[in-house]
Motif scaffolding. Structure first.
Motif, short mmCIF file in Angstrom:
data_model
loop_
_atom_site.label_atom_id
_atom_site.label_comp_id
_atom_site.label_asym_id
_atom_site.label_seq_id
_atom_site.Cartn_x
_atom_site.Cartn_y
_atom_site.Cartn_z
N LYS A 1 0.86 -1.18 0.00
CA LYS A 1 0.00 0.00 0.00
C LYS A 1 0.90 1.23 0.00
CE LYS A 1 -3.78 -2.37 0.60
NZ LYS A 1 -4.76 -2.53 -0.42
N ILE A 2 0.40 2.32 -0.54
CA ILE A 2 1.13 3.58 -0.52
C ILE A 2 0.81 4.29 0.78
CG2 ILE A 2 1.50 5.81 -1.65
CD1 ILE A 2 2.54 3.47 -3.25
N GLY A 3 1.88 4.64 1.50
CA GLY A 3 1.72 5.39 2.74
C GLY A 3 1.83 6.87 2.47
N TYR A 4 1.02 7.66 3.14
CA TYR A 4 1.00 9.11 2.95
C TYR A 4 1.30 9.81 4.26
CZ TYR A 4 -1.42 7.86 -1.37
OH TYR A 4 -1.75 7.32 -2.58
N LEU A 5 1.93 10.97 4.15
CA LEU A 5 2.19 11.82 5.32
C LEU A 5 1.15 12.93 5.37
CD1 LEU A 5 6.05 12.32 5.02
CD2 LEU A 5 4.82 10.71 6.46
N ASP A 6 0.83 13.36 6.56
CA ASP A 6 -0.08 14.50 6.71
C ASP A 6 0.69 15.79 6.90
OD1 ASP A 6 -2.48 13.22 6.31
OD2 ASP A 6 -2.73 12.70 8.41
N PRO B 1 -2.09 17.60 3.72
CA PRO B 1 -2.74 16.30 3.90
C PRO B 1 -2.45 15.34 2.75
CG PRO B 1 -4.30 18.09 4.24
CD PRO B 1 -3.04 18.69 3.71
N CYS B 2 -2.19 14.13 3.12
CA CYS B 2 -1.98 13.02 2.17
C CYS B 2 -0.85 13.28 1.17
CB CYS B 2 -3.27 12.68 1.46
SG CYS B 2 -4.56 12.08 2.57
N LEU B 3 0.28 13.73 1.66
CA LEU B 3 1.47 13.89 0.84
C LEU B 3 2.08 12.51 0.66
CD1 LEU B 3 3.62 15.80 -0.47
CD2 LEU B 3 4.76 15.76 1.73
N GLU B 4 2.28 12.08 -0.58
CA GLU B 4 2.77 10.72 -0.83
C GLU B 4 4.13 10.52 -0.19
OE1 GLU B 4 3.75 7.80 -4.55
OE2 GLU B 4 2.28 9.37 -4.84
N ALA B 5 4.31 9.35 0.44
CA ALA B 5 5.54 9.11 1.16
C ALA B 5 6.30 7.90 0.65
CB ALA B 5 5.24 8.93 2.64
N ARG B 6 5.79 6.69 0.86
CA ARG B 6 6.55 5.49 0.55
C ARG B 6 5.66 4.27 0.51
NH1 ARG B 6 10.00 3.67 5.64
NH2 ARG B 6 10.09 1.84 4.37
N GLU B 7 6.24 3.13 0.14
CA GLU B 7 5.50 1.87 0.13
C GLU B 7 5.44 1.30 1.53
OE1 GLU B 7 7.08 -0.94 -2.63
OE2 GLU B 7 6.34 0.16 -4.36
N CYS B 8 4.26 0.86 1.92
CA CYS B 8 4.05 0.24 3.21
C CYS B 8 3.27 -1.05 2.99
CB CYS B 8 3.26 1.18 4.12
SG CYS B 8 4.08 2.75 4.45
N SER B 9 2.80 -1.65 4.07
CA SER B 9 2.04 -2.88 3.99
C SER B 9 0.81 -2.76 4.88
CB SER B 9 2.90 -4.05 4.46
OG SER B 9 2.15 -5.23 4.54
N MET C 1 11.10 9.43 7.16
CA MET C 1 11.90 10.57 7.62
C MET C 1 11.67 11.73 6.66
SD MET C 1 14.03 11.61 9.94
CE MET C 1 14.73 10.17 10.66
N TRP C 2 11.15 12.82 7.20
CA TRP C 2 10.89 14.00 6.39
C TRP C 2 11.35 15.24 7.14
CZ3 TRP C 2 7.57 18.35 6.20
CH2 TRP C 2 7.48 18.95 4.95
N HIS D 1 8.00 10.64 10.72
CA HIS D 1 6.54 10.78 10.70
C HIS D 1 5.91 9.44 10.33
CE1 HIS D 1 6.65 15.19 10.83
NE2 HIS D 1 7.72 15.08 10.05
N GLN D 2 4.74 9.17 10.92
CA GLN D 2 4.03 7.95 10.57
C GLN D 2 3.30 8.15 9.26
OE1 GLN D 2 1.46 6.43 13.63
NE2 GLN D 2 0.66 4.81 12.33
N ALA D 3 3.39 7.14 8.40
CA ALA D 3 2.69 7.17 7.12
C ALA D 3 1.36 6.43 7.28
CB ALA D 3 3.54 6.51 6.05
N PHE D 4 0.32 6.99 6.70
CA PHE D 4 -1.02 6.41 6.80
C PHE D 4 -1.55 6.07 5.41
CE2 PHE D 4 -0.61 9.06 10.56
CZ PHE D 4 -1.08 8.22 11.56
N GLY D 5 -2.47 5.12 5.36
CA GLY D 5 -3.13 4.78 4.13
C GLY D 5 -4.43 5.55 4.00
N LYS D 6 -4.91 5.69 2.78
CA LYS D 6 -6.17 6.40 2.55
C LYS D 6 -7.34 5.49 2.93
CE LYS D 6 -4.71 9.61 -1.00
NZ LYS D 6 -4.96 10.14 -2.33
#
Length: 90
Positions: free
Chosen positions: A36-41, A45-53, A64-65, A70-75
């Protein structure tokens, strides 16, 4: 007659066995279902970050930003908010 069957049957059996062995020994492709694509807030809001699961392995997905982690969240299902907890890709 028996020798004739052996002369034809043995090479055919060897080819069939070789083909079956070739298909059986191939590595299975890696599953991408959990990616899943993880996003940063931060900063927006929802700035694309990295691949997650989405498989819970106990380690949340972080990114790291600008010098801080920062924790990455899914939509969510509607794609309007980034609030789904994601985990580090194995």
């Amino acid at each position: 007659m028996n020798t004739k069957n052996f002369k034809i049957g043995f090479p055919v059996a060897a080819v069939v066995l070789a083909i079956a062995g070739a298909f059986a020994s191939q590595a299975a492709p890696k599953s991408t279902l959990a990616t899943k694509i993880g996003y940063l807030d931060t900063p927006s809001p929802c700035l694309e970050a990295r691949e997650c699961s989405d498989i819970n392995n106990g380690i949340v997905c972080t990114y790291m930003w600008q010098g801080s982690n920062h924790q990455a969240f899914g939509k969510n299902l509607t794609g309007s908010q980034c609030a789904v907890t994601l985990y580090k890709k194995p």
